[in-house]
Write an enzyme that holds these catalytic residues in place. Structure first.
Site, PDB file in Angstrom:
ATOM      1  CD  GLU A  43      12.905  11.254  11.455  1.00 34.94           C
ATOM      2  OE1 GLU A  43      12.118  12.234  11.496  1.00 34.94           O
ATOM      3  OE2 GLU A  43      14.133  11.377  11.495  1.00 34.94           O
ATOM      4  CD  GLN A  85       4.145  -5.470  11.462  1.00 35.07           C
ATOM      5  OE1 GLN A  85       5.140  -5.985  10.974  1.00 35.07           O
ATOM      6  NE2 GLN A  85       3.948  -4.163  11.420  1.00 35.07           N
ATOM      7  CB  SER A  93      -0.766   1.906   4.428  1.00 38.71           C
ATOM      8  OG  SER A  93       0.544   2.007   3.914  1.00 38.71           O
ATOM      9  N   GLY A 109       5.243   8.487   1.268  1.00 39.47           N
ATOM     10  CA  GLY A 109       6.219   8.246   2.340  1.00 39.47           C
ATOM     11  C   GLY A 109       7.138   7.083   1.983  1.00 39.47           C
ATOM     12  CG  HIS A 110       5.665   3.102   1.666  1.00 35.44           C
ATOM     13  ND1 HIS A 110       4.304   3.288   1.718  1.00 35.44           N
ATOM     14  CD2 HIS A 110       5.991   2.343   2.746  1.00 35.44           C
ATOM     15  CE1 HIS A 110       3.819   2.647   2.774  1.00 35.44           C
ATOM     16  NE2 HIS A 110       4.821   2.075   3.417  1.00 35.44           N
ATOM     17  CB  ALA A 158      -0.971  -0.014   1.177  1.00 35.41           C
ATOM     18  CG  LEU A 159       4.562   0.484  -1.831  1.00 37.03           C
ATOM     19  CD1 LEU A 159       5.667   0.269  -2.867  1.00 37.03           C
ATOM     20  CD2 LEU A 159       5.107   0.268  -0.423  1.00 37.03           C
TER      21      LEU A 159
HETATM   22  O1  PAF Z   1       6.549  -0.150   8.999  1.00 38.84           O
HETATM   23  C1  PAF Z   1       6.103  -1.171   8.421  1.00 38.84           C
HETATM   24  O2  PAF Z   1       5.516  -1.107   7.324  1.00 38.84           O
HETATM   25  C2  PAF Z   1       6.280  -2.535   9.074  1.00 38.84           C
HETATM   26  O3  PAF Z   1       6.163  -2.454  10.455  1.00 38.84           O
HETATM   27  C3  PAF Z   1       7.584  -3.222   8.665  1.00 38.84           C
HETATM   28  C4  PAF Z   1       8.795  -2.468   9.146  1.00 38.84           C
HETATM   29  C5  PAF Z   1       7.643  -3.377   7.155  1.00 38.84           C
HETATM   30  C6  PAF Z   1       7.643  -4.637   9.287  1.00 38.84           C
HETATM   31  O4  PAF Z   1       6.571  -5.407   8.860  1.00 38.84           O
END
Ligand code: PAF
Length: 293
Positions: free
Chosen positions: A164, A77, A202, A50-51, A46-47
């Site tokens: 950040e 996570q 995202s 920021g990505h 979902a770029l």
């Molecule tokens: O920041 C994120 O998108 C995620 O926490 C990461 C660092 C890709 C780990 O799944």
């Protein structure tokens, strides 16, 4: 001799995707042996802009570098009741963004590639993992650090880039690399914001137009706190809290002023970090800014 064949189809300027850890590991190892430095931008897809800024920062690294973007929605996570199922997965658009920004390798594993049956070893974050996000999302940072440690071993990057906006994540990943002797340099990249100040995320796609309008209060609160920083920590928190209180749709989970390493005691005359998390409707948003006390 290194050829496109031994480099797993790698050709400068051309985007290739790799599904298995063994596949991407072989390609980055061959590239390293041929004198390239490896950059990694870990993402859950979902770029957004920021990505793209992370990828651009990676591409600007001097020398012969190759930029790898990993796209993996990491189930470890996400807590129970969080948005794992509905997390956006616009793969075609993501690959296009990688191509446009000049990434050359995309690591795109499935859950079974990253966590084969029986895999149950995880990374335990240190004490800074229990506060702030860690207090509201138990297990979250164990999941983040586990997948990042795996990515660091699989891709073996010289440098990895993190936003950040997820400040606590950035600090914990930096500390993990140091504590576990992982030879990857971790670089933080400033948060990219909408013109009105809302931090790009995202998860912003979940916001209704009305919620989107209200969500900017988070940034307004942080800015109000930072603006009064010369008056000390209590004044910073009071100013930020006053702005948050103006928006009843925000359910604030925490507002905290910490030292740059997330310790509880920011010192007068020193840099500090002002961090906030809040829910608006069913969406949870976080943001933070640097504050000079
Ligand atoms: O920041 C994120 O998108 C995620 O926490 C990461 C660092 C890709 C780990 O799944």
């Amino acid at each position: 001799m290194t050829t496109a064949r031994t480099l797993g189809g790698y050709a400068p300027g051309r985007l290739t995707t790799h599904r298995t850890p063994g596949d991407i590991h072989g390609v980055t190892r061959a590239l390293r042996h041929s004198g390239r430095k490896i950059n990694l931008v870990p993402t859950m897809g979902a770029l957004h802009e920021g990505h793209r800024a992370l990828i651009r920062n990676a591409r600007r690294t001097p020398g012969a570098t190759v930029t790898v973007v990993s796209i993996f929605v990491n189930p470890l996570q996400f807590g129970a009741g969080e948005d794992l199922e509905r997390y956006p997965r616009p793969l075609e658009a993501d690959l296009q963004a990688c191509q446009e920004e000049g990434a050359e390798l995309v690591f795109l594993p499935g859950v079974e590639d990253m966590y084969p049956e029986g895999a149950d070893t995880t990374v335990v974050p240190g004490q800074r993992g229990d506060v702030l996000e860690g207090a509201f999302r138990p297990g979250h940072f164990a999941g983040v650090l586990t997948v990042v440690a795996k990515l660091f071993h699989i891709v073996a990057p010289d440098t990895a880039f993190f936003g950040e906006k997820d400040y606590q994540q950035l600090r914990l990943v930096t500390k993990m690399a140091k504590d576990l002797d992982i030879p990857t340099a971790v670089v933080g990249v400033p948060t990219v914001r909408e013109p009105d100040g809302l931090a790009l995320s995202s998860r912003n796609v979940y916001l209704s137009p009305d919620e989107r309008g209200r969500a900017v209060t988070l940034h307004r609160a942080l800015t109000a706190g930072a603006a009064i920083s010369a008056e000390g920590p209590d004044a910073v928190l009071a100013a930020a809290n006053a702005v948050l209180a103006e928006e009843p749709a925000l359910k604030v989970e925490y507002l905290a002023l910490t030292d740059p390493d997330l310790g509880p005691s920011p010192q007068p005359g020193q840099r500090a970090r002002l961090l906030v998390a809040a829910r608006i409707g069913s969406t949870r948003l976080i943001d933070n800014v640097s504050v000079q006390l």
